[in-house]
Every structure is written in structure tokens, then in C-alpha cells.
Write an enzyme that holds these catalytic residues in place. Structure first.
Site, PDB file in Angstrom:
ATOM      1  N   ARG A  55      12.938  -2.344  -1.347  1.00 25.30           N
ATOM      2  CA  ARG A  55      12.494  -3.853  -1.883  1.00 25.30           C
ATOM      3  C   ARG A  55      11.729  -3.829  -2.167  1.00 25.30           C
ATOM      4  O   ARG A  55      10.400  -4.456  -3.395  1.00 25.30           O
ATOM      5  CB  ARG A  55      12.846  -4.683  -0.124  1.00 25.30           C
ATOM      6  CG  ARG A  55      14.073  -4.814  -0.940  1.00 25.30           C
ATOM      7  CD  ARG A  55      14.750  -5.019   1.017  1.00 25.30           C
ATOM      8  NE  ARG A  55      14.851  -3.686   1.190  1.00 25.30           N
ATOM      9  CZ  ARG A  55      15.531  -3.213   1.763  1.00 25.30           C
ATOM     10  NH1 ARG A  55      16.755  -3.581   1.082  1.00 25.30           N
ATOM     11  NH2 ARG A  55      15.685  -1.949   2.046  1.00 25.30           N
ATOM     12  N   THR A  56      10.105  -2.838  -1.333  1.00 24.66           N
ATOM     13  CA  THR A  56       8.869  -3.877  -1.906  1.00 24.66           C
ATOM     14  C   THR A  56       8.185  -3.330  -3.100  1.00 24.66           C
ATOM     15  O   THR A  56       8.374  -3.832  -4.054  1.00 24.66           O
ATOM     16  CB  THR A  56       7.733  -2.985  -0.673  1.00 24.66           C
ATOM     17  OG1 THR A  56       8.444  -3.696   0.541  1.00 24.66           O
ATOM     18  CG2 THR A  56       6.214  -3.996  -1.288  1.00 24.66           C
ATOM     19  N   LYS A  84      -2.439  17.153  -3.709  1.00 25.21           N
ATOM     20  CA  LYS A  84      -3.365  18.276  -2.627  1.00 25.21           C
ATOM     21  C   LYS A  84      -4.615  18.031  -2.153  1.00 25.21           C
ATOM     22  O   LYS A  84      -5.589  18.568  -2.032  1.00 25.21           O
ATOM     23  CB  LYS A  84      -4.155  18.579  -4.540  1.00 25.21           C
ATOM     24  CG  LYS A  84      -3.058  19.326  -5.578  1.00 25.21           C
ATOM     25  CD  LYS A  84      -3.512  19.731  -6.807  1.00 25.21           C
ATOM     26  CE  LYS A  84      -2.459  18.460  -7.762  1.00 25.21           C
ATOM     27  NZ  LYS A  84      -3.178  18.411  -8.919  1.00 25.21           N
ATOM     28  N   ARG A 105       1.808   1.762  -0.268  1.00 25.67           N
ATOM     29  CA  ARG A 105       2.122   1.215   0.612  1.00 25.67           C
ATOM     30  C   ARG A 105       1.761   2.459   1.866  1.00 25.67           C
ATOM     31  O   ARG A 105       1.640   3.867   1.014  1.00 25.67           O
ATOM     32  CB  ARG A 105       4.029   0.884   0.916  1.00 25.67           C
ATOM     33  CG  ARG A 105       4.410   1.314   2.081  1.00 25.67           C
ATOM     34  CD  ARG A 105       5.801   1.540   2.222  1.00 25.67           C
ATOM     35  NE  ARG A 105       5.892  -0.418   2.259  1.00 25.67           N
ATOM     36  CZ  ARG A 105       7.161  -0.626   2.809  1.00 25.67           C
ATOM     37  NH1 ARG A 105       7.989   0.612   2.133  1.00 25.67           N
ATOM     38  NH2 ARG A 105       7.570  -2.124   2.872  1.00 25.67           N
ATOM     39  N   HIS A 133       2.232  -6.642   7.131  1.00 21.77           N
ATOM     40  CA  HIS A 133       3.005  -6.636   5.194  1.00 21.77           C
ATOM     41  C   HIS A 133       3.251  -8.042   5.330  1.00 21.77           C
ATOM     42  O   HIS A 133       3.948  -8.058   5.011  1.00 21.77           O
ATOM     43  CB  HIS A 133       4.892  -6.261   5.885  1.00 21.77           C
ATOM     44  CG  HIS A 133       5.492  -5.692   4.649  1.00 21.77           C
ATOM     45  ND1 HIS A 133       5.390  -6.025   3.580  1.00 21.77           N
ATOM     46  CD2 HIS A 133       6.758  -4.791   4.786  1.00 21.77           C
ATOM     47  CE1 HIS A 133       6.146  -5.158   2.937  1.00 21.77           C
ATOM     48  NE2 HIS A 133       7.433  -4.707   3.627  1.00 21.77           N
TER      49      HIS A 133
HETATM   50  N1   CP Z   1      11.718  -4.879   3.943  1.00 25.19           N
HETATM   51  C1   CP Z   1      10.866  -3.761   3.312  1.00 25.19           C
HETATM   52  O1   CP Z   1       9.491  -3.830   3.265  1.00 25.19           O
HETATM   53  O2   CP Z   1      11.640  -3.175   2.520  1.00 25.19           O
HETATM   54  P1   CP Z   1      11.583  -1.761   1.797  1.00 25.19           P
HETATM   55  O3   CP Z   1      11.131  -0.775   3.306  1.00 25.19           O
HETATM   56  O4   CP Z   1      12.336  -1.209   1.102  1.00 25.19           O
HETATM   57  O5   CP Z   1      10.490  -1.762   0.770  1.00 25.19           O
END
Ligand code: CP
Length: 314
Positions: A55-56, A84, A105, A133
Site C-alpha cells: 500500500r505505502t 554493497k 521505508r 508510520h
Molecule cells: N499499511 C501499510 O503500511 O501497508 P504496506 O506495508 O503494504 O505498505
């Protein structure tokens, strides 16, 4: 109040007025998405994903494409020079020349913060370890605003892995800034909401929370039930995960006496904690939540890039 050039590492980086600015623009984008299809022409989003995501990453990519911009990046650190041994600082310095805004991320807490210290372009935290998040929180708040009509005077139950669940940490610390919200934490004793975050709720907002191990005890009294999965990737020990993984399974029968306007939310992915028969219940909001994530990320990036968003009536 100007978000141009600002990083988003923690939802508390934005004032409530700045959050409102994002939500108001996101609302306009929901109503008239096509009108914004050019506002980021010539802009590039860099996606640096050192940890899996559906999703993100894809909603950020979709958001930038829907704004008329372009996207580059990696979805697996093993295909980047991190494999590396390149440092985050060097990767980000290079990205400055390749992109106009970055979403990162990373499994390590604080990695996006470090990146922001070396970056001349805005860095967005797309999730760092079990820490924060923030764009999931923007998504959650936009969903609550639209479906409940307010961000205040809500009783919010959070259920599942409250220790490692970064979405919960970000959401609670943000909702606590709005008036008169109450929190109910439902978790196994090993996965309780971190003590230092509970202390911060008390010190900063004078909020006492109610903690229980029983979903059934509280489900009929809450306005929002925010389910989370047990975060397998954060466990040191597979046996502990196997023991705890099915601690909570929300079924349609458990919703029988819950408030008719309660929202069932989940950041997704779900594993087993919401049974599929809940999907048909009108209180199930988690797929709507995932959809709204696109609009809130469109609004966020447009404001951070400082592009002209006054498109209505042109
Ligand atoms: N909600 C969320 O962060 O989903 P993903 O891990 O799929 O990005």
C-alpha cells in the site's frame, strides 16, 4: 503555515492546522481528482523501500502519477547499492539530484530521520521499524474525518500488536492532540503499548488509557476499533509469534452488539485478525481507508513541493 520543503518524519512534525491543510486539499482531490492531473508535471518522486510494502509504496507511486509527475526508486534494498554497503546518507545525497521528493521505508527506527538530515529535498517517513508510520496516520485521520465527521470526542480501541505496531504509535500520539479522545488498548500482556508512550500521553495530554486483554469486554462501547496484525518480522523468536499470532480474530458475530456507526479500521495487510465475513459489514472501513491513502499522499506531496493547487474553476 507553509508545508513547502518540509520533511514528514513524525506526525507531530505538523501542527494541527497543517494537518487540516492536508485533509482539506485531500477532500478536494477526492471530489475532483482529474483536476489535479497536471499539478506535479516535471516533478519526480524517489521511492526508497528497504522493507516490503504494497500500500505505502504503490499508493505513493499512484499519487505522484495521478498528479502528473514521475516515479523512480527501488522496492528491495538488495537491488540497490545498500547491498554493497552504501550508507543512507550517501544514498540520499545522490537522490537529491535525481528526484524532488523522497519517501523512505526502513526496518531501522530513525533511518528516515537520518536521511532528512542529509537531504535538501523533502523526506517522508514511509514507516521505520516499530517506531512511526506518519502517512498511515494521515490516511487514518482522513478516513475518520470523512466517515465520522470529526476527530474529537471519540473512544478509540486499538487491538493486537501494540508494542511493535508503528501505525498504532503514530495514530495514538496524533489523535491525543485533538480534544477529548479516549483510548482503549487491547493486547496480550507481551505486546502492550510501550510504557514510555503511555507516559507521554499522560504528561503531554493528561490522558489515562484503559488496558485489557479482552476484545469482547470493550467492543460494544467504542466508536472506532483499529485492528492490527501481530508483527511477525519484529519478533526475535518464531515460537512466540506462533503462540500470539491468533490472539484476536474479529468475526461478524462479535460485531452483533457493537455500535451501528462504529468503524472497523485496519492499516492492512491483514493476516488472520479480521475474518472475511466482516468485509460485508457496513462498519468495515479498511478498504476505504486504503483508497483514501492515495488522496492524502497526493495532497501531502503537492503541499511539500509547493506546487500550485488552485485548480478549481480554471
Ligand atoms: N499499511 C501499510 O503500511 O501497508 P504496506 O506495508 O503494504 O505498505
Amino acid at each position: 503555515m507553509n508545508l513547502k520543503g518540509k520533511h514528514l518524519i513524525d506526525p507531530n512534525d505538523f501542527s494541527l492546522e497543517e494537518l487540516d491543510q492536508v485533509f482539506e486539499l485531500a477532500d478536494r482531490m477526492v471530489d475532483n481528482r482529474n483536476a489535479y492531473g497536471h499539478v506535479c508535471e516535471g516533478r519526480i518522486l524517489g521511492t526508497l523501500f528497504y522493507e516490503p510494502s504494497t500500500r505505502t509504496r504503490l499508493s505513493f507511486e499512484s499519487a505522484m502519477l495521478r498528479l502528473g509527475g514521475k516515479v523512480l526508486g527501488f522496492a528491495d534494498a538488495n537491488t540497490s547499492s545498500a547491498a554493497k554497503g552504501e550508507s543512507i546518507a550517501d544514498t540520499v545525497r545522490v537522490l537529491d539530484a535525481y528526484a524532488d521528493i523522497i519517501v523512505m521505508r526502513h526496518p531501522k527506527e530513525g533511518a528516515p530521520k537520518l536521511a532528512s538530515e542529509y537531504s535538501r529535498i523533502p523526506v517522508i517517513n514511509g514507516g521505520d521499524g516499530g517506531h512511526q508510520h506518519p502517512t498511515q496516520t494521515l490516511t487514518d485521520l482522513l478516513t475518520i474525518r470523512r466517515l465520522k465527521g470529526r476527530l474529537e470526542k471519540l473512544t478509540v480501541a486499538l487491538c493486537g500488536d501494540l508494542k511493535f505496531g508503528r501505525t498504532v504509535h503514530s495514530l495514538v500520539s496524533t489523535l491525543a492532540r485533538y480534544n477529548s479522545n479516549r483510548f482503549v488498548f487491547i493486547s496480550p500482556s507481551e505486546l502492550r503499548f510501550p510504557e514510555h508512550l503511555k507516559e507521554a500521553l499522560k504528561e503531554k495530554h493528561d490522558i489515562e488509557v484503559y488496558e485489557t486483554e479482552s476484545l469482547e469486554e470493550v467492543i460494544n462501547d467504542v466508536d472506532i476499533l483499529y485492528m492490527t496484525r501481530i508483527q511477525r518480522e519484529r519478533f526475535f523468536n518464531e515460537a512466540d509469534y506462533m503462540r500470539l499470532k491468533d490472539s484476536y480474530i474479529l468475526t461478524r458475530s462479535k460485531l452483533a452488539d457493537a455500535k451501528p456507526d462504529m468503524l472497523v479500521m485496519h492499516p492492512l495487510p491483514r493476516v488472520n485478525e479480521i475474518s472475511y465475513d466482516v468485509d460485508q459489514d457496513k462498519r468495515a472501513a479498511y478498504f476505504k481507508q486504503a483508497e483514501l491513502g492515495i488522496y492524502v499522499r497526493m495532497a501531502l506531496m503537492a503541499l511539500q513541493l509547493g506546487v500550485d493547487v488552485n485548480v478549481e474553476g480554471k
